[in-house]
Design a protein around this motif. Structure first.
Motif, short mmCIF file in Angstrom:
data_model
loop_
_atom_site.label_atom_id
_atom_site.label_comp_id
_atom_site.label_asym_id
_atom_site.label_seq_id
_atom_site.Cartn_x
_atom_site.Cartn_y
_atom_site.Cartn_z
N LEU A 112 0.86 -1.18 0.00
CA LEU A 112 0.00 0.00 0.00
C LEU A 112 0.90 1.23 0.00
O LEU A 112 1.63 1.48 0.96
CB LEU A 112 -0.91 0.00 1.23
CG LEU A 112 -1.77 1.26 1.44
CD1 LEU A 112 -2.74 1.46 0.29
CD2 LEU A 112 -2.50 1.19 2.76
N ASP A 113 0.87 1.97 -1.09
CA ASP A 113 1.69 3.18 -1.24
C ASP A 113 0.74 4.36 -1.35
O ASP A 113 0.22 4.67 -2.41
CB ASP A 113 2.57 3.07 -2.49
CG ASP A 113 3.57 4.21 -2.60
OD1 ASP A 113 3.51 5.14 -1.77
OD2 ASP A 113 4.40 4.19 -3.53
N ALA A 114 0.49 5.01 -0.21
CA ALA A 114 -0.49 6.09 -0.15
C ALA A 114 0.03 7.18 0.77
O ALA A 114 0.94 6.95 1.57
CB ALA A 114 -1.83 5.56 0.37
N PRO A 115 -0.52 8.40 0.67
CA PRO A 115 -0.09 9.47 1.58
C PRO A 115 -0.24 9.09 3.05
O PRO A 115 0.53 9.53 3.90
CB PRO A 115 -1.00 10.65 1.21
CG PRO A 115 -1.40 10.38 -0.21
CD PRO A 115 -1.49 8.88 -0.32
N GLU A 116 -1.24 8.24 3.34
CA GLU A 116 -1.49 7.87 4.73
C GLU A 116 -0.49 6.85 5.26
O GLU A 116 -0.22 6.80 6.46
CB GLU A 116 -2.91 7.29 4.88
CG GLU A 116 -4.02 8.24 4.54
CD GLU A 116 -4.34 8.32 3.05
OE1 GLU A 116 -5.29 9.04 2.71
OE2 GLU A 116 -3.63 7.67 2.25
N ALA A 117 0.06 6.02 4.37
CA ALA A 117 0.94 4.95 4.84
C ALA A 117 1.66 4.29 3.68
O ALA A 117 1.18 4.29 2.54
CB ALA A 117 0.13 3.89 5.59
#
Length: 213
Positions: A84-89
């Motif tokens: 998971l490559d997202a701004p949140e994590a």
């Protein structure tokens, strides 16, 4: 993402419809060769299409939502792991449930997904029930260990984590993981990864130093 083959109109043999082209050189425009007639020409390549979907991540009893981008045709299934490559994590997660507009599914193309329900497996909490050597139930205690998801626990292996020292006597694994053929294990040499464990049972190996005066 680089493309090796792409559908484009060929000015030589198919100006009004796409044919399969081989990408000879990545650039803007790219150099391509028509698979039908062999004509080499330059064209701007279409950008890869990506979409975003909601991902709910469960981690150590808490949960949060993030947005994950990917190829519409990418297939997801329960039990699959992905980054998971997202701004949140930025973390490794495992799919535990897939929600589509038609309800829950075991597998689905990314474009059909409404929400991916996942559990963090990069770093996990392992719950251990530690029993005393003498079997006194009132002295049984529960320990929560923070360990890498790929760390292995093996039955009859003695391990140390900080002030804790215990021997693994049995463990229970989570549902829906293909590599395991049953839920509970208790034979010498049986092993499981931390990210797959629901609970570990162990025998306390700590010693208490006594001084007599």
């Amino acid at each position: 993402m680089s493309q090796s083959r792409v559908a484009l109109a060929c000015p030589s043999c198919s100006p009004d419809g796409p044919t399969a082209h081989e990408v000879l050189k990545q650039a803007d425009p790219a150099t391509v060769r028509c698979g039908e007639c062999g004509h080499v020409h330059k064209e701007s390549l279409p950008e890869d299409e990506t979409i975003e979907r909601r991902v709910v991540v469960s981690q150590s009893g808490d949960s949060f939502s993030a947005r994950h981008g990917g190829d519409p045709d990418e297939q997801f299934e329960v039990g699959q792991e992905f980054l998971l490559d997202a701004p949140e994590a930025l973390m490794q997660v495992r799919v535990t449930s897939i929600e589509t507009d038609e309800g829950r599914a075991e597998a689905a193309a990314f474009e059909d997904v409404e929400t991916l329900w996942t559990r963090a497996v990069g770093n996990v909490t392992v719950n251990v029930t530690v029993n005393p050597k003498d079997g006194k139930r009132e002295e049984t205690r529960s320990v929560a260990l923070q360990v890498p998801g790929d760390e292995q626990f093996m039955i009859d292996e003695t391990v140390e984590y900080g002030d804790e020292k215990f021997t693994v006597t049995s463990f229970v694994v989570r549902d829906g993981i293909d590599r395991y053929d049953r839920e509970q294990y208790h034979y010498t040499g049986d092993a499981a990864l931390a990210k797959d464990l629901k609970r570990v049972y162990a025998r306390d190996e700590k010693t208490t130093a006594w001084s007599a005066w």
